[in-house]
Design a protein around this motif. Structure first.
Motif, PDB file in Angstrom:
ATOM      1  N   ASN A  95    -117.466 -16.046  96.348  1.00  0.00           N
ATOM      2  CA  ASN A  95    -116.724 -17.114  95.697  1.00  0.00           C
ATOM      3  C   ASN A  95    -116.896 -18.484  96.356  1.00  0.00           C
ATOM      4  N   ASP A  99    -117.896 -21.836  94.240  1.00  0.00           N
ATOM      5  CA  ASP A  99    -117.087 -23.054  94.256  1.00  0.00           C
ATOM      6  C   ASP A  99    -117.914 -24.306  94.510  1.00  0.00           C
ATOM      7  N   ASN A 178    -112.069 -22.088  88.046  1.00  0.00           N
ATOM      8  CA  ASN A 178    -113.426 -22.283  88.578  1.00  0.00           C
ATOM      9  C   ASN A 178    -114.429 -22.417  87.424  1.00  0.00           C
TER      10      ASN A 178
END
Ligand code: DC
Length: 225
Positions: A95, A99, A178
């Motif tokens: 993740n 990002d 996101n």
């Protein structure tokens, strides 16, 4: 069938990779996931300390990109990205990379180098290449262009379930945010924004299975190429 280039573009978590992988397997083509290459640059830049909280060093990241070597190898039916000889397929899905990758992919010098490498990879044709700018910039002459999308809440569910399987602790809300952020950056950036080019076939797979999509594409290829 004469070997061609199949360009697949579309939104994040729209099922592009699943489709590209299945299609490549079906017609014995090479599968190249270009998002992995931008993820790899992000991964390398993080490792070199060129990205800190909300701050990136574009000049240094461009210099770093020049030194990277990208290679895709098929392992257990899955195309894995090797960066400078090391398999980084797992690391680039974290993740932390998701990002930051959209920001890194806005750097023109990075895109220039990566596009050059992608064009080399497609020289012999027989590739299914997926990304955001394949039909518009990398291979505007690709014989088949597909643009894949799906409802944002369906895309968020897919991504959330995928992350959960890999034991990453994250909420669905964070996944949705996101995705929204990446959609915005990808579609609105100055260089090579995500667009559906006129000659691309639009596939909204919100309600389609992978088999439905493959069947449609194979029939299309048989009829038109
Ligand atoms: O497909 P993906 O989510 O792994 O891609 C990661 C990021 O890389 C995405 O936010 C946009 C960028 N990207 C790009 O700018 N151009 C491509 N051809 C592929 C990906």
């Amino acid at each position: 069938m004469k070997k061609i280039i199949i360009a697949i573009d579309g939104d994040s978590s729209s099922g592009k990779s699943t489709l590209a992988k299945a299609l490549a397997k079906e017609i014995s083509y090479k599968h190249i996931n270009t998002g992995s290459m931008y993820r790899a640059v992000t991964f390398a830049a993080l490792k070199e300390g060129l990205i800190s909280v909300n701050k990136i060093n574009p000049k240094k990241i461009i210099e770093l990109t020049e030194k990277l070597n990208f290679d895709f190898k098929l392992i257990n039916n899955h195309s894995n990205l090797f960066l400078n000889g090391v398999n980084i397929e797992k690391e680039i899905r974290l993740n932390q990379i998701s990002d930051l990758v959209s920001q890194v992919s806005t750097i023109f010098g990075v895109r220039k180098k990566i596009v050059e490498i992608q064009r080399q990879m497609g020289l012999d044709k027989g590739v299914v290449m997926e990304g955001r700018d394949i039909g518009s910039v990398v291979f505007p002459c690709a014989e088949l262009k597909l643009f894949i999308t799906a409802d944002i809440s369906i895309r968020a569910d897919r991504r959330y379930n995928e992350l959960k399987i890999n034991n990453q602790s994250i909420t669905r809300k964070a996944v949705l945010e996101n995705l929204q952020k990446r959609d915005f950056i990808d579609r609105n950036r100055k260089h090579s924004p995500l667009i559906k080019v006129k000659d691309a076939i639009l596939i909204d797979n919100s309600k389609l299975t992978i088999d439905d999509q493959i069947l449609f594409i194979i029939n299309y290829l048989k009829k038109n190429l």
